[in-house]
Scaffold this motif. Sequence first.
Motif, mmCIF file in Angstrom:
data_model
loop_
_atom_site.group_PDB
_atom_site.id
_atom_site.type_symbol
_atom_site.label_atom_id
_atom_site.label_comp_id
_atom_site.label_asym_id
_atom_site.label_seq_id
_atom_site.Cartn_x
_atom_site.Cartn_y
_atom_site.Cartn_z
ATOM 1 N N CYS A 252 20.412 -6.861 31.078
ATOM 2 C CA CYS A 252 20.506 -5.607 30.344
ATOM 3 C C CYS A 252 19.355 -4.688 30.747
ATOM 4 O O CYS A 252 18.221 -5.141 30.920
ATOM 5 C CB CYS A 252 20.471 -5.849 28.838
ATOM 6 N N GLY A 253 19.668 -3.420 30.853
ATOM 7 C CA GLY A 253 18.703 -2.435 31.334
ATOM 8 C C GLY A 253 17.427 -2.363 30.520
ATOM 9 O O GLY A 253 16.376 -2.014 31.038
ATOM 10 N N ASN A 254 17.512 -2.687 29.253
ATOM 11 C CA ASN A 254 16.288 -2.842 28.469
ATOM 12 C C ASN A 254 16.524 -3.814 27.304
ATOM 13 O O ASN A 254 17.648 -4.302 27.112
ATOM 14 C CB ASN A 254 15.731 -1.488 27.997
ATOM 15 N N ASP A 255 15.484 -4.069 26.551
ATOM 16 C CA ASP A 255 15.569 -5.069 25.489
ATOM 17 C C ASP A 255 16.459 -4.628 24.337
ATOM 18 O O ASP A 255 17.141 -5.445 23.723
ATOM 19 C CB ASP A 255 14.174 -5.375 24.928
ATOM 20 N N SER A 256 16.439 -3.341 24.039
ATOM 21 C CA SER A 256 17.273 -2.865 22.934
ATOM 22 C C SER A 256 18.739 -3.165 23.231
ATOM 23 O O SER A 256 19.470 -3.673 22.374
ATOM 24 C CB SER A 256 17.070 -1.362 22.732
ATOM 25 N N LEU A 257 19.169 -2.849 24.445
ATOM 26 C CA LEU A 257 20.524 -3.191 24.864
ATOM 27 C C LEU A 257 20.758 -4.696 24.758
ATOM 28 O O LEU A 257 21.793 -5.157 24.262
ATOM 29 C CB LEU A 257 20.750 -2.767 26.321
ATOM 30 N N VAL A 281 14.551 -5.945 29.574
ATOM 31 C CA VAL A 281 13.357 -5.353 30.179
ATOM 32 C C VAL A 281 12.574 -4.644 29.082
ATOM 33 O O VAL A 281 13.189 -3.987 28.221
ATOM 34 C CB VAL A 281 13.721 -4.317 31.265
ATOM 35 N N ASP A 282 11.275 -4.731 29.105
ATOM 36 C CA ASP A 282 10.316 -3.999 28.251
ATOM 37 C C ASP A 282 9.378 -4.935 27.476
ATOM 38 O O ASP A 282 8.199 -4.691 27.378
ATOM 39 C CB ASP A 282 10.982 -3.085 27.202
ATOM 40 N N ASP A 283 9.976 -5.970 26.874
ATOM 41 C CA ASP A 283 9.256 -6.785 25.901
ATOM 42 C C ASP A 283 8.822 -5.959 24.696
ATOM 43 O O ASP A 283 7.640 -5.923 24.349
ATOM 44 C CB ASP A 283 8.051 -7.508 26.530
ATOM 45 N N VAL A 284 9.801 -5.320 24.068
ATOM 46 C CA VAL A 284 9.505 -4.659 22.800
ATOM 47 C C VAL A 284 9.213 -5.732 21.758
ATOM 48 O O VAL A 284 9.482 -6.914 21.970
ATOM 49 C CB VAL A 284 10.681 -3.763 22.318
ATOM 50 N N LYS A 285 8.666 -5.301 20.632
ATOM 51 C CA LYS A 285 8.243 -6.264 19.620
ATOM 52 C C LYS A 285 9.375 -7.212 19.208
ATOM 53 O O LYS A 285 9.180 -8.414 19.046
ATOM 54 C CB LYS A 285 7.711 -5.537 18.382
#
Lengths: 340, 340
Positions: A252-257, A281-285
Amino acid sequence: MTTQRRPVTMADVGAAAGVTSRTVSNVLSGNKPVTPATRAAVMAAVRTLGYQMNVTARGLRTGRTGLLTVAVPALRMDYFAELALAVVDEAERLGWAVTIQQTQSDRERELAILGGHDRLLSDGLIFQPHALGPVDRDLLVSDQPVVLLADHPLDARADQLVLSNEEIGRAATAHLVDRGCRRVAMIGPNQDPGPSTAGTYRLHGYARALQAAGLPTGPELVVEADRWTWEGGAAAAEDLLASGTPFDGLFCGNDSLALGALHVLRSHGLDVPGDVAVIGVDDVKDAARSRPALSTVAIDTRSVAADAVRLLVAQIEGDPSYGGPQTRLIPHHLVQRGTT
Amino acid sequence: MTTQRRPVTMADVGAAAGVTSRTVSNVLSGNKPVTPATRAAVMAAVRTLGYQMNVTARGLRTGRTGLLTVAVPALRMDYFAELALAVVDEAERLGWAVTIQQTQSDRERELAILGGHDRLLSDGLIFQPHALGPVDRDLLVSDQPVVLLADHPLDARADQLVLSNEEIGRAATAHLVDRGCRRVAMIGPNQDPGPSTAGTYRLHGYARALQAAGLPTGPELVVEADRWTWEGGAAAAEDLLASGTPFDGLFCGNDSLALGALHVLRSHGLDVPGDVAVIGVDDVKDAARSRPALSTVAIDTRSVAADAVRLLVAQIEGDPSYGGPQTRLIPHHLVQRGTT
DNA sequence: CTGAAAGCGCTTACAG
DNA sequence: CTGAAAGCGCTTACAG
């Protein structure tokens, strides 16, 4: 209680303390030495009169506001929200306040902010372009101090912190392949708002990794997501499942997705990572808090924010250690958790 | 590229267009009518010279900066981060920019911001006190426009939006009782930073609900959490489990605590809500996304932010519809999801 | 170490 | 509708 009286000025304070406004200024700014007795008299008058500095007047005189601006596409997206707040936090540490602007990925708005036409009350700009691309590089020149956070290196004479987006996509996909995935799908690329968004670069890396491994690619494996949000990921995962395309890995293009997709996959009774391995991707909280916890390619927003603020302040203050515009790559690293 | 030349002023633009700075000002501000020909000439000169308004100078003259300040305890806490960002979003909608300040729940810092000693470059303040309490109400008077977001009604002549914290605690706990819980624990109250935090009021409501139901209370059922964060909730849940105190319901002071606690409960193999029902407060974004999704007493930060911005702007602009300082209760409502 | 004065770049009554 | 001028409240060379 709040009677509308003329605000107290430095001249008023000076009159009460038996000095001129110049001395009051010297006491309050600390720019020039002042005798202890004078300082005490001034400070007493400040307290008695309840003096509060007019920061706007100081700003006009000194040419400094003490404010930075950070402009991101939209705060609705977790990554940009975390990034903007990290900038606030890092700037505060250095004694600067921050105003946050949203561009809504709107091209005109991005041009206005960058060009300084929509002049903001601040000494410098940390800017994440979203609708602007390589085509617009000539516009990326402004007379205001600026640090760009970019999805690809721009040919602009400006400080830029650049993500290695293709390599990020490749690394994430290669990890899925390493974990045994043979049919790897991707959620993320989108046409709008521009051709140069992170999604496009990450897609290239994804395709490269699959080709290197001799694994199948194809349009049926790639699902667009208009918004890179939890809801966008959930919707895209529904589409992917509905299409009937078999897959055992999902980049996925980022973690939220990824977190939205993860939710949907599990709701459909799929085992993660048994049936499908997932990486973002990102490693958001939230990445570390999902069940299972989300594997991801981590981008350290705190250090991005710290670097951006440091570079910007160096520009603003004409720091001698500042050696002119430079391009730096933003580091990333793989974090393996429960979903792979 | 960025040669350091004297910035272009309105006088320069006027000279190029054959008018004075007054006319340039009238064209750009739109405050006074101007003939189309004059306007066109001025705008052409603006473009040719690349004029950018000095917003600080305008601010000194008009007494307005176009900026609002929102001061919250810490952005590390999801609720305050969401609140601050909602203020940014709502203010932008009305044409105002926002600077975010963190008080770190520090008493001195809160006093400085409220008292205007740490004078910020803004026209008004939205302020969430954390270390200040009823004792400090006299200090809550300042000559700057201010809207307080409070955990309890303050006896201050200021606009305030107040949470019904005791009722929130009662409603959450009563819901657990309704769902069949007979031993209800609570995570949340803390001594620091002050005696008047939300936790204390919510604890009272919790105790009241249990007494009304004839159910047991007691110190062994209440676990303190220094920080109202995910990690704080996880740690408190570990403590609670380690204590051996039996419980079949858990009221957490906010959602962050609840989500951390939920994670720990499930890691220990407990079924939620089968073994333990869990409820939080706030309805942060993550609440709806956990597995199972978190029941909570929802506070609509968007509408709080919208009200706060509206009230503050009315004060600043001297809106005739603004009828003086008032206290409004912030509405809340129960949201039942998977954890109860 | 301090005073008197100029000036930062705007906006706005005062005239015309 | 526009010009010439004052002034918002600071900071800072210029003198002493």
